[in-house]
Structure formats: structure tokens, C-alpha cells
Design an enzyme around this catalytic site. Structure first.
Site, mmCIF file in Angstrom:
data_model
loop_
_atom_site.group_PDB
_atom_site.id
_atom_site.type_symbol
_atom_site.label_atom_id
_atom_site.label_comp_id
_atom_site.label_asym_id
_atom_site.label_seq_id
_atom_site.Cartn_x
_atom_site.Cartn_y
_atom_site.Cartn_z
ATOM 1 N N LYS A 125 42.000 43.890 29.499
ATOM 2 C CA LYS A 125 42.763 43.580 30.717
ATOM 3 C C LYS A 125 43.718 44.738 30.982
ATOM 4 O O LYS A 125 44.102 45.450 30.048
ATOM 5 C CB LYS A 125 43.557 42.287 30.520
ATOM 6 N N GLY A 164 38.864 43.390 39.564
ATOM 7 C CA GLY A 164 40.088 42.983 40.261
ATOM 8 C C GLY A 164 40.787 41.825 39.561
ATOM 9 O O GLY A 164 40.286 41.243 38.606
ATOM 10 N N ASP A 165 41.972 41.516 40.031
ATOM 11 C CA ASP A 165 42.742 40.338 39.606
ATOM 12 C C ASP A 165 43.830 40.218 40.674
ATOM 13 O O ASP A 165 43.659 40.742 41.797
ATOM 14 C CB ASP A 165 43.323 40.540 38.194
ATOM 15 N N THR A 208 34.460 33.375 41.398
ATOM 16 C CA THR A 208 35.403 32.628 40.556
ATOM 17 C C THR A 208 35.670 31.244 41.152
ATOM 18 O O THR A 208 35.606 30.228 40.454
ATOM 19 C CB THR A 208 36.723 33.414 40.380
ATOM 20 N N SER A 377 30.526 39.440 37.479
ATOM 21 C CA SER A 377 30.766 40.865 37.237
ATOM 22 C C SER A 377 29.727 41.408 36.265
ATOM 23 O O SER A 377 29.226 42.527 36.426
ATOM 24 C CB SER A 377 32.161 41.084 36.644
HETATM 25 P P1 NDP Z 1 45.034 37.190 44.606
HETATM 26 O O1 NDP Z 1 45.984 38.321 44.513
HETATM 27 O O2 NDP Z 1 43.859 37.309 45.510
HETATM 28 O O3 NDP Z 1 45.798 35.850 44.990
HETATM 29 C C1 NDP Z 1 46.849 35.370 44.223
HETATM 30 C C2 NDP Z 1 47.450 34.176 44.948
HETATM 31 O O4 NDP Z 1 48.395 33.556 44.090
HETATM 32 C C3 NDP Z 1 48.185 34.568 46.209
HETATM 33 O O5 NDP Z 1 48.116 33.522 47.129
HETATM 34 C C4 NDP Z 1 49.611 34.778 45.696
HETATM 35 O O6 NDP Z 1 50.606 34.621 46.679
HETATM 36 C C5 NDP Z 1 49.709 33.647 44.691
HETATM 37 N N1 NDP Z 1 50.712 33.949 43.677
HETATM 38 C C6 NDP Z 1 50.784 35.044 42.876
HETATM 39 N N2 NDP Z 1 51.872 34.969 42.096
HETATM 40 C C7 NDP Z 1 52.487 33.815 42.409
HETATM 41 C C8 NDP Z 1 53.658 33.174 41.952
HETATM 42 N N3 NDP Z 1 54.408 33.717 40.991
HETATM 43 N N4 NDP Z 1 53.985 31.971 42.501
HETATM 44 C C9 NDP Z 1 53.224 31.422 43.451
HETATM 45 N N5 NDP Z 1 52.102 31.992 43.939
HETATM 46 C C10 NDP Z 1 51.735 33.149 43.414
HETATM 47 O O7 NDP Z 1 44.547 36.912 43.082
HETATM 48 P P2 NDP Z 1 43.269 36.128 42.591
HETATM 49 O O8 NDP Z 1 42.944 35.023 43.503
HETATM 50 O O9 NDP Z 1 42.245 37.127 42.238
HETATM 51 O O10 NDP Z 1 43.804 35.550 41.195
HETATM 52 C C11 NDP Z 1 44.449 34.282 41.084
HETATM 53 C C12 NDP Z 1 44.401 33.804 39.646
HETATM 54 O O11 NDP Z 1 43.031 33.688 39.216
HETATM 55 C C13 NDP Z 1 45.064 34.723 38.620
HETATM 56 O O12 NDP Z 1 45.620 33.950 37.589
HETATM 57 C C14 NDP Z 1 43.891 35.525 38.078
HETATM 58 O O13 NDP Z 1 44.146 36.041 36.790
HETATM 59 C C15 NDP Z 1 42.823 34.451 38.046
HETATM 60 N N6 NDP Z 1 41.454 34.916 38.009
HETATM 61 C C16 NDP Z 1 40.952 35.718 38.994
HETATM 62 C C17 NDP Z 1 39.652 36.121 38.967
HETATM 63 C C18 NDP Z 1 39.022 36.887 40.070
HETATM 64 O O14 NDP Z 1 37.795 37.032 40.058
HETATM 65 N N7 NDP Z 1 39.757 37.370 41.051
HETATM 66 C C19 NDP Z 1 38.767 35.768 37.828
HETATM 67 C C20 NDP Z 1 39.363 34.857 36.890
HETATM 68 C C21 NDP Z 1 40.658 34.482 36.978
HETATM 69 P P3 NDP Z 1 51.251 35.927 47.358
HETATM 70 O O15 NDP Z 1 50.226 36.427 48.316
HETATM 71 O O16 NDP Z 1 52.491 35.428 47.994
HETATM 72 O O17 NDP Z 1 51.527 36.899 46.242
#
Ligand code: NDP
Length: 445
Positions: A125, A164-165, A208, A377
């Protein structure tokens, strides 16, 4: 004190202040006791000490120039945690909250998640405390190019394949890949989540969120239940949240609430996802806008209140520790029946305990439930190696099969050790067994 307890105590002493890493290690190691007890040879080989210590940690400076000509400096991280079963694989997170503890918790989780997919990928990571919010495209590009100018030395299609993440989507992956290609002069599958025009896979973007709902659907089917007519809350409004919402809606559920880090929207008529996509994917604006465009919706500042809305299914898809013990109790009191973790570690240890003690609540933990992203992926890596593309139907069918298989594996592992229905244990054990086996085969390395 047991071997597991000693390892945990040592880990906390040797990694002071890394609270997210301690939390993830505690959640994982305590559930592994039955496996460890069955394998005394693991302790002799210091298997858990090695499993919880990254193979390599790269920390670096990321200097870049903003639109006002000001030089900025961010921290860059890549933790190459475990390569026992395949090249390191795991996303990059760009968010101001990123620090070594966050990257290590994500990396540790990733080892087991990747093992659960059944595909040959190790765990890693990375990321930065850079905040993409409010930055111009040029600033994002400048940052990504500088980040890759150091990272490229440490990664490779057969060594370490980031993706990405949070904060790293198609745009960022594009800039990162462009810089890697320029520095190395090779067009290879070194990053996943790439655009379709340059080696990406169909369905990766959706994977995901879709995968989470495929697993949920399977868990419901085995209980004679379905998503049809269910009320669902999806937290977040990013990549995972949007596609979890889409698949849940396709299967007949009504998603009534979502949020971003400022606040949540509630739409009792069911979220109109095309409006959310326009706001978040196209305009990169705030979720608040939704309530200004859809008359049936309301917006509330702050996130926590979302969990007070009654629902049958909760899908936390934003970030770590978004559901604490109190929110978990409220969800249970309001009748939640299924909790599926789309985000990584979205439930605190206390919240997990509440869900697991509540009668009839099915809890699907992140490392199993959100594994569809990394699994796809790995399918992207396979397509890159073969220099070919599979159709959307083909990738989607493979994703679905993988998610159903993961569900069956974690269900069986939980049963095998006498903890039927405890998918936290099932996922940790099923993921760990394969990694442990490979590590033992490799000797002390
Ligand atoms: P994005 O950046 O696309 O979206 C993240 C979302 O979560 C946004 O709506 C963001 O809001 C919100 N967010 C982030 N931090 C906070 C916070 N502290 N409090 C409230 N809302 C928050 O990320 P992803 O959708 O890719 O990832 C989301 C989760 O899924 C993470 O935990 C990631 O590790 C996990 N994940 C992702 C994968 C993937 O394929 N993308 C695979 C497996 C797990 P704002 O826009 O305001 O920041």
C-alpha cells in the site's frame, strides 16, 4: 501470555503511536489463535513477527510547484508488506490524513484480502498526505509526476503494482502511468485502474462496489433473503460508494442516504444516482448540491447522523472508523440486518463487537467484502500480460464468481474452526492460511 498476545504487545512497543496499525493488527491476530494453536511450528519460525513487519518501507520527499509558483513538499510512502504469494499489490491513497500508520494498516489488511481473491498477488500500500481537493489539473499532474519520479525505482509489473484508493482515481492513475512510461521507456501493466485506451480493464471502475453487493447478495440468498425492496445506506460518494449504490439499485434495493466528508443527503424516494455521478464524477463538487437539485432530498452538515436513519442494510464505503460503537448500537436498534464493509476498516473494534453480538446481524468484513477491486486489478494484470482485452461480460462474470467463492471460503473457514457465521474470523483465517503456508515454504526470509 499466548504467542499471539506477545507478538501484539511487542508490535505496539516497536511501532509506538501507530494507532491504526495497532487496531488492524489486533483485529487480525486475535482471530488467528485457533490456527496458530494448530501449528506450533509457526512460533519457532517467528512467522507472526515476520508477517507483521513489512518486507520494505519506502519513505520519500515529493516536491512540486503550485499554480502560484510556490514550492510545496509532501510525504510519499510505499509499504511493500508481503510478497509470499505474488508481487506486492495495493492502492495509493492521497489524503491529508495519510501517515505511516494508516499505510501500514491498509498494507496488512491487503495481504489477507489479496490472498482471499485466490489470485497470485502479495500485499502492499502507498500514498501521500497530499490533498487533491481544490487543486487544478496542472497541480495534480505536477504532484503525480514528482511522486512517480521517486516511486518508479521501487515498482514494476512483476515486483509491485499500485492502483487507486481514496483521492487516486482515473485522472491520477493516468498521470502516474504517463510518468512511469516516460522514465522507464516501457508500456507495461505497472499500475491498475488504467484508462481503457491504455491497457485498463472493463469493470475495474465498478469492481469494488459491484463486488461488495455480489457478496452481500450471496449472503442473503443463502438465508432465503434478497435485496429486493430493502432500504440501504451507502456512506461516501466516491468510487466504491457510487458503484455499490448502482448494483444495489439494480438488484431492487432503495438506497436512501449517502455522504461526503462534509455532510449527508437523505432522499426517502431513493437516491437518483445519475445526479450523484454528475456532481461527484463530472463536476467534482460537494454532495450538498444533490439536495439543491432534488426536491425530495435533505442535506445535513456532518457525517455521523447518517447512521441514525433506519435501514435494513448498511454499506460503509468511505473511510476507516466511520462507524463507532455508538453508531453501531443505533443501527442495530433501528433493525439493521446486514452490514457490508466497502471501505477499509470502516468499523471500530467496538462497532464490530456490537454487530457480532447482535442477534441475526450478518457482518461482512472489508478484507472479504471489498476484495472485488483488487481481484479485478489482478484480472487487469492478466490481460496486460496477455496483451489482450476481455469483454465487460467476461470480467463481470469472473468478478461475481470470485466474490461468491470468497464468501463460501470465509463461511467454511469459520465453520471449520467452530465459529459459524463469524466472517471476521473466517476471512482472517482463510486469507492467512495460504500466506502462512507460502512463507513457511520459503524458509526464514
Ligand atoms: P474516493 O476518493 O473515490 O471516495 C472516498 C469517499 O469517502 C468520498 O466521498 C470522500 O468524501 C469520503 N471520505 C473520505 N474521507 C472521509 C472522512 N474522513 N469522513 C467522511 N467521508 C470521507 O475513494 P474510494 O471510493 O476509492 O475509497 C473508499 C474506501 O474504499 C476507502 O476506505 C478505500 O481504502 C476502500 N477501497 C477502495 C477500493 C477501490 O477500488 N477504489 C478497493 C478496496 C477498498 P470527500 O469527497 O469529501 O473527501
Amino acid at each position: 501470555m499466548t504467542y499471539v498476545e506477545r507478538v501484539l504487545e511487542n508490535l505496539k512497543a516497536r511501532n509506538p503511536g501507530e494507532k491504526e496499525f495497532h487496531q488492524a493488527a489486533t483485529e487480525i491476530l486475535l482471530t488467528l489463535e485457533p490456527v496458530i494453536n494448530a501449528h506450533p511450528e509457526y512460533e519457532k519460525a517467528a512467522l507472526l513477527e515476520r508477517f507483521t513487519e513489512p518486507e520494505r518501507t519506502v519513505l520519500f520527499r515529493v516536491p512540486w510547484v503550485d499554480d502560484n509558483g510556490v514550492v510545496r513538499v509532501n510525504k510519499g510512502y510505499r509499504v511493500q508488506f508481503n510478497s509470499a504469494i505474488g508481487p506486492y499489490k495495493g492502492g495509493l491513497r492521497f489524503h491529508p490524513s495519510v501517515n505511516l500508520s494508516v499505510i501500514k494498516f491498509l498494507g496488512l489488511e491487503q495481504i489477507l484480502k489479496n490472498s482471499l481473491t485466490g489470485l497470485p498477488i502479495g500485499g502492499g500500500k502507498g500514498g501521500s498526505d497530499f490533498d487533491p481537493k481544490g487543486k487544478s489539473d496542472r497541480e495534480i499532474m505536477a504532484f503525480c509526476q514528482s511522486f512517480m519520479t521517486e516511486l518508479y525505482r521501487h515498482i514494476g509489473a512483476d515486483t509491485d503494482v499500485p492502483a487507486g484508493d481514496i483521492g487516486v482515481g482515473a485522472r491520477e492513475v493516468g498521470y502516474l502511468f504517463g510518468q512511469y512510461k516516460r522514465l522507464r521507456n516501457e508500456h507495461v501493466g505497472v499500475l491498475t485502474g488504467r484508462g481503457l485506451s491504455y491497457g485498463g480493464s472493463l469493470i475495474r471502475k465498478e469492481a469494488t462496489g459491484y463486488g461488495l453487493v455480489y457478496m452481500l447478495d450471496e449472503a442473503m440468498k443463502t438465508r432465503g433473503d434478497s435485496l429486493q425492496g430493502k432500504t440501504v445506506i451507502v456512506s461516501g460518494s466516491g468510487n466504491v460508494a457510487i458503484y455499490a449504490c448502482e448494483k444495489a439499485q439494480q438488484l431492487g434495493a432503495k438506497v436512501v442516504a449517502m455522504y461526503d466528508s462534509n455532510g449527508y443527503i437523505y432522499d426517502p424516494n431513493g437516491i437518483d444516482l445519475s445526479v450523484v455521478k454528475q456532481i461527484k464524477e463530472v463536476e467534482r463538487a460537494r454532495i450538498k448540491e444533490y439536495a439543491e437539485r432534488v426536491p425530495s432530498a435533505t442535506y445535513t452538515e456532518g457525517c455521523k447522523g447518517i447512521w441514525t436513519i433506519p435501514c435494513d442494510v448498511a454499506l460503509p464505503c468511505a473511510t476507516q472508523n466511520e462507524i463507532d460503537g455508538e453508531s453501531a448500537k443505533t443501527l442495530v436498534a433501528n433493525g439493521v440486518k446486514y452490514v457490508g464493509e466497502g471501505a477499509n476498516m470502516p468499523s471500530t473494534l467496538e462497532a464490530i463487537e456490537v454487530f457480532q453480538k447482535a442477534n441475526g446481524v450478518v457482518f461482512l468484513p472489508a478484507k472479504a467484502a471489498n476484495a472485488g477491486g483488487v481481484a479485478t486489478s489482478a484480472l487487469e494484470m492478466a490481460q496486460s500480460s496477455g496483451r489482450l482485452y476481455w469483454s465487460a461480460e467476461e470480467v463481470d462474470a469472473k468478478l461475481k464468481t470470485i466474490m461468491v467463492n470468497i464468501y463460501r471460503n470465509i463461511d467454511n473457514a469459520a465453520k471449520k474452526y467452530g465459529f459459524e457465521g463469524n466472517y471476521v474470523m473466517g476471512a482472517n483465517i482463510a486469507g492467512f492460511e495460504k500466506v502462512a503456508d507460502a512463507m513457511m515454504a520459503h524458509g526464514i526470509v
